[in-house]
Design a protein around this motif. Sequence first.
Motif, PDB file in Angstrom:
ATOM      1  N   LEU A  78       0.837  -1.204   0.000  1.00 14.05           N
ATOM      2  CA  LEU A  78       0.000   0.000   0.000  1.00 14.05           C
ATOM      3  C   LEU A  78       0.878   1.264   0.000  1.00 14.05           C
ATOM      4  CD1 LEU A  78      -2.869  -0.960   2.459  1.00 14.05           C
ATOM      5  CD2 LEU A  78      -3.164  -0.093   0.118  1.00 14.05           C
ATOM      6  N   GLY A  79       1.967   1.234   0.729  1.00 11.14           N
ATOM      7  CA  GLY A  79       2.866   2.377   0.744  1.00 11.14           C
ATOM      8  C   GLY A  79       3.362   2.722  -0.648  1.00 11.14           C
ATOM      9  N   VAL A  80       3.743   1.684  -1.412  1.00  7.84           N
ATOM     10  CA  VAL A  80       4.209   1.906  -2.780  1.00  7.84           C
ATOM     11  C   VAL A  80       3.084   2.456  -3.653  1.00  7.84           C
ATOM     12  CG1 VAL A  80       5.148   0.820  -4.855  1.00  7.84           C
ATOM     13  CG2 VAL A  80       5.980   0.139  -2.591  1.00  7.84           C
ATOM     14  N   PHE A  81       1.908   1.852  -3.530  1.00  5.91           N
ATOM     15  CA  PHE A  81       0.790   2.287  -4.373  1.00  5.91           C
ATOM     16  C   PHE A  81       0.373   3.726  -4.045  1.00  5.91           C
ATOM     17  CE2 PHE A  81      -1.045  -2.231  -5.322  1.00  5.91           C
ATOM     18  CZ  PHE A  81       0.109  -2.515  -6.038  1.00  5.91           C
ATOM     19  N   TYR A  82       0.350   4.058  -2.762  1.00  4.29           N
ATOM     20  CA  TYR A  82      -0.011   5.429  -2.401  1.00  4.29           C
ATOM     21  C   TYR A  82       1.026   6.425  -2.944  1.00  4.29           C
ATOM     22  CZ  TYR A  82      -4.031   4.601   0.616  1.00  4.29           C
ATOM     23  OH  TYR A  82      -5.285   4.294   1.091  1.00  4.29           O
ATOM     24  N   PRO A  88       1.758  11.002  -0.780  1.00  7.86           N
ATOM     25  CA  PRO A  88       2.965  10.657  -0.005  1.00  7.86           C
ATOM     26  C   PRO A  88       2.729  10.518   1.493  1.00  7.86           C
ATOM     27  CG  PRO A  88       3.064  12.941  -0.768  1.00  7.86           C
ATOM     28  CD  PRO A  88       1.912  12.309  -1.475  1.00  7.86           C
ATOM     29  N   GLU A  89       1.795  11.292   2.072  1.00 11.51           N
ATOM     30  CA  GLU A  89       1.567  11.176   3.511  1.00 11.51           C
ATOM     31  C   GLU A  89       1.070   9.783   3.874  1.00 11.51           C
ATOM     32  OE1 GLU A  89       0.337  13.545   1.609  1.00 11.51           O
ATOM     33  OE2 GLU A  89       1.169  15.459   2.337  1.00 11.51           O
ATOM     34  N   LEU A  90       0.111   9.278   3.091  1.00 12.93           N
ATOM     35  CA  LEU A  90      -0.394   7.923   3.342  1.00 12.93           C
ATOM     36  C   LEU A  90       0.672   6.879   3.040  1.00 12.93           C
ATOM     37  CD1 LEU A  90      -4.021   8.297   1.936  1.00 12.93           C
ATOM     38  CD2 LEU A  90      -3.358   7.850   4.315  1.00 12.93           C
ATOM     39  N   ALA A  91       1.487   7.137   2.022  1.00 12.80           N
ATOM     40  CA  ALA A  91       2.579   6.220   1.713  1.00 12.80           C
ATOM     41  C   ALA A  91       3.509   6.084   2.910  1.00 12.80           C
ATOM     42  CB  ALA A  91       3.345   6.712   0.484  1.00 12.80           C
ATOM     43  N   VAL A  92       3.849   7.215   3.542  1.00 14.75           N
ATOM     44  CA  VAL A  92       4.719   7.190   4.717  1.00 14.75           C
ATOM     45  C   VAL A  92       4.066   6.394   5.842  1.00 14.75           C
ATOM     46  CG1 VAL A  92       5.658   8.628   6.577  1.00 14.75           C
ATOM     47  CG2 VAL A  92       5.981   9.299   4.195  1.00 14.75           C
ATOM     48  N   ASP A  93       2.780   6.627   6.083  1.00 13.76           N
ATOM     49  CA  ASP A  93       2.082   5.932   7.171  1.00 13.76           C
ATOM     50  C   ASP A  93       2.159   4.413   7.003  1.00 13.76           C
ATOM     51  OD1 ASP A  93       1.424   8.304   8.369  1.00 13.76           O
ATOM     52  OD2 ASP A  93      -0.614   8.385   7.546  1.00 13.76           O
ATOM     53  N   TYR A  94       1.860   3.934   5.815  1.00 17.94           N
ATOM     54  CA  TYR A  94       1.821   2.480   5.613  1.00 17.94           C
ATOM     55  C   TYR A  94       3.220   1.875   5.594  1.00 17.94           C
ATOM     56  CZ  TYR A  94      -3.210   2.236   5.026  1.00 17.94           C
ATOM     57  OH  TYR A  94      -4.559   2.265   5.274  1.00 17.94           O
ATOM     58  N   LEU A  95       4.175   2.562   5.009  1.00 15.55           N
ATOM     59  CA  LEU A  95       5.544   2.036   5.029  1.00 15.55           C
ATOM     60  C   LEU A  95       6.087   1.998   6.457  1.00 15.55           C
ATOM     61  CD1 LEU A  95       7.126   3.737   1.888  1.00 15.55           C
ATOM     62  CD2 LEU A  95       6.537   1.331   2.165  1.00 15.55           C
ATOM     63  N   ARG A  96       5.745   3.020   7.248  1.00 19.85           N
ATOM     64  CA  ARG A  96       6.202   3.031   8.640  1.00 19.85           C
ATOM     65  C   ARG A  96       5.601   1.849   9.403  1.00 19.85           C
ATOM     66  NH1 ARG A  96       5.550   8.452  10.159  1.00 19.85           N
ATOM     67  NH2 ARG A  96       7.781   8.923  10.094  1.00 19.85           N
ATOM     68  N   GLN A  97       4.314   1.542   9.170  1.00 24.13           N
ATOM     69  CA  GLN A  97       3.701   0.382   9.836  1.00 24.13           C
ATOM     70  C   GLN A  97       4.394  -0.914   9.432  1.00 24.13           C
ATOM     71  OE1 GLN A  97      -0.696   0.217   9.755  1.00 24.13           O
ATOM     72  NE2 GLN A  97      -0.655   2.376   9.148  1.00 24.13           N
ATOM     73  N   ALA A  98       4.743  -0.998   8.135  1.00 25.89           N
ATOM     74  CA  ALA A  98       5.419  -2.206   7.663  1.00 25.89           C
ATOM     75  C   ALA A  98       6.774  -2.370   8.336  1.00 25.89           C
ATOM     76  CB  ALA A  98       5.578  -2.140   6.144  1.00 25.89           C
ATOM     77  N   VAL A  99       7.524  -1.270   8.460  1.00 28.96           N
ATOM     78  CA  VAL A  99       8.846  -1.327   9.086  1.00 28.96           C
ATOM     79  C   VAL A  99       8.719  -1.640  10.571  1.00 28.96           C
ATOM     80  CG1 VAL A  99      10.829   0.085   9.747  1.00 28.96           C
ATOM     81  CG2 VAL A  99       9.966   0.159   7.397  1.00 28.96           C
ATOM     82  N   GLU A 100       7.820  -0.944  11.237  1.00 28.42           N
ATOM     83  CA  GLU A 100       7.695  -1.106  12.685  1.00 28.42           C
ATOM     84  C   GLU A 100       7.182  -2.482  13.089  1.00 28.42           C
ATOM     85  OE1 GLU A 100       5.275   2.199  13.820  1.00 28.42           O
ATOM     86  OE2 GLU A 100       6.938   3.642  13.722  1.00 28.42           O
ATOM     87  N   SER A 101       6.583  -3.203  12.149  1.00 31.25           N
ATOM     88  CA  SER A 101       6.129  -4.562  12.465  1.00 31.25           C
ATOM     89  C   SER A 101       7.302  -5.485  12.780  1.00 31.25           C
ATOM     90  CB  SER A 101       5.327  -5.140  11.292  1.00 31.25           C
ATOM     91  OG  SER A 101       6.207  -5.482  10.215  1.00 31.25           O
ATOM     92  N   GLY A 102       8.452  -5.221  12.163  1.00 31.24           N
ATOM     93  CA  GLY A 102       9.630  -6.057  12.365  1.00 31.24           C
ATOM     94  C   GLY A 102       9.507  -7.433  11.752  1.00 31.24           C
ATOM     95  N   LEU A 103       8.496  -7.650  10.909  1.00 25.40           N
ATOM     96  CA  LEU A 103       8.229  -8.981  10.374  1.00 25.40           C
ATOM     97  C   LEU A 103       8.732  -9.196   8.948  1.00 25.40           C
ATOM     98  CD1 LEU A 103       4.580  -9.326  11.736  1.00 25.40           C
ATOM     99  CD2 LEU A 103       6.636 -10.471  12.600  1.00 25.40           C
ATOM    100  N   THR A 111      14.962  -2.673   1.823  1.00 27.99           N
ATOM    101  CA  THR A 111      14.400  -1.839   0.758  1.00 27.99           C
ATOM    102  C   THR A 111      13.210  -1.013   1.270  1.00 27.99           C
ATOM    103  OG1 THR A 111      13.005  -3.674  -0.008  1.00 27.99           O
ATOM    104  CG2 THR A 111      15.143  -3.377  -1.086  1.00 27.99           C
ATOM    105  N   THR A 112      12.423  -1.575   2.193  1.00 28.22           N
ATOM    106  CA  THR A 112      11.275  -0.841   2.713  1.00 28.22           C
ATOM    107  C   THR A 112      11.739   0.356   3.543  1.00 28.22           C
ATOM    108  OG1 THR A 112      10.011  -2.901   2.792  1.00 28.22           O
ATOM    109  CG2 THR A 112       9.116  -1.032   3.998  1.00 28.22           C
ATOM    110  N   ARG A 113      12.752   0.163   4.357  1.00 29.41           N
ATOM    111  CA  ARG A 113      13.290   1.277   5.154  1.00 29.41           C
ATOM    112  C   ARG A 113      13.871   2.348   4.224  1.00 29.41           C
ATOM    113  NH1 ARG A 113      17.429  -0.814   9.238  1.00 29.41           N
ATOM    114  NH2 ARG A 113      17.047   1.158  10.333  1.00 29.41           N
ATOM    115  N   ARG A 114      14.487   1.889   3.145  1.00 29.19           N
ATOM    116  CA  ARG A 114      15.031   2.863   2.182  1.00 29.19           C
ATOM    117  C   ARG A 114      13.892   3.668   1.543  1.00 29.19           C
ATOM    118  NH1 ARG A 114      19.344   3.327  -1.523  1.00 29.19           N
ATOM    119  NH2 ARG A 114      18.944   5.229  -2.705  1.00 29.19           N
ATOM    120  N   MET A 115      12.815   2.977   1.168  1.00 26.45           N
ATOM    121  CA  MET A 115      11.656   3.684   0.610  1.00 26.45           C
ATOM    122  C   MET A 115      11.117   4.700   1.613  1.00 26.45           C
ATOM    123  SD  MET A 115       9.297   0.710  -1.068  1.00 26.45           S
ATOM    124  CE  MET A 115      10.019  -0.832  -1.584  1.00 26.45           C
TER     125      MET A 115
END
Length: 402
Positions: A78-82, A88-103, A111-115
């Motif tokens: 979703l971060g990429v699609f947004y 970009p604000e929504l992209a940041v929100d979803y990418l941050r959730q993906a990173v913070e999951s640690g999964l 690559t996600t942290r770089r994005m």
Amino acid sequence: MNLSIRSIRRLFYNVGFFFSLLLFAYSSYAENLLPRSAVIVQKAQALQQEDELVEAIDLLRNYQSRAPYDRAFINRMLGVFYWQNEQPELAVDYLRQAVESGLLQDQQMQTTRRMLADLLLMQEEFQAALTIYLELVNTESEADSRQQLWLRISQSYFQLKQWTDVLSATDQYLNLDGAADRPLLVMRLGAQLELKRWQAALVSLDGLILLEPNETGWWRQSAGLQLLLEDQQQARATLALAYRNGVALTPDDLKTLAQLYLQTGVPEQAALLISEIPELQQDVDLLTMQAQLWQVAKEWQRAIDVWILATGIDNSLGWNLVRLYHQEQQFELALQALDNIAAEDQEQQERIELTRVQLLYRLKDYSQALHYARLANRKTESEQSRSWVELLQRKINNQSAS
């Protein structure tokens, strides 16, 4: 050197800047998804490839998976699609959730942290972006990626006005054979100027001049720094080279160069350079400057010619013409020039009359000189006018006696 956030962003934000966002290898990680999640991801990817981003986003947002890894994977997607949908604000929100999951798996996470860092930088969240970049550069082994990370780190430090860190980060970038291109040199120059490292700034300006030889600002800043370092000869050489190379110098630049020619002992060249300024014939200040330069060069007739032009615009400058005619013993012409000077007050009127007396005296026209001396004396009764009356009366008496 003041560079706005917007201007710095223009240096870096292009298609390549977010290239990492487009390298989203869904298939390499989809095998770890639950079957239902894998089907949703494939459908979303198909919609995205058909430029139906809104539909793809809706599909993913409406799908609720209970598997933590699946949610992290979909949030990343979703971060990429947004981002692609210019949100970009929504992209940041979803990418941050993906990173913070640690999964996410190792490369996925990298690559996600770089994005996320790239988007934070675009959103002007510089400290947050910098924190991620500094962590990434310490774990990145591939040289090209490290190089690009140091470039992002340099930009983040620049925006945070951490000037010493800007120079350290750009050094790291250059040590990895990064190109000393315009964006990099502009950042280095800005930091060097803020830190008052003038000599180092001149090196950066030399690089910018090589890249953009027709950019007047680089030449002007280089000459300005050389003047700051009290190297007038080098400043003159810099502006003179720009002039010879056809760089579009402004009238102020040409005046600065003319002053440098004067200060370094070449007044003739300074006067000739002023002739190249298009506004010369209509600008009394420029004409005055050029006339004075010809006088310093002892080119008296050239100075007279220019003073004639200047006096045509402002007749109060006629005194310069009178003085030069007097100096060159062209007394008749001096009298003519004097006739064109309008007296603004009684004191100036006396000055005109007494100057006329002096010129007539030099022409040995004592009777006319006496007439004007008496006229001046009647008006002011000054010591100078009385002295002239007495001197001229004696001259005339002596001529009569002989």
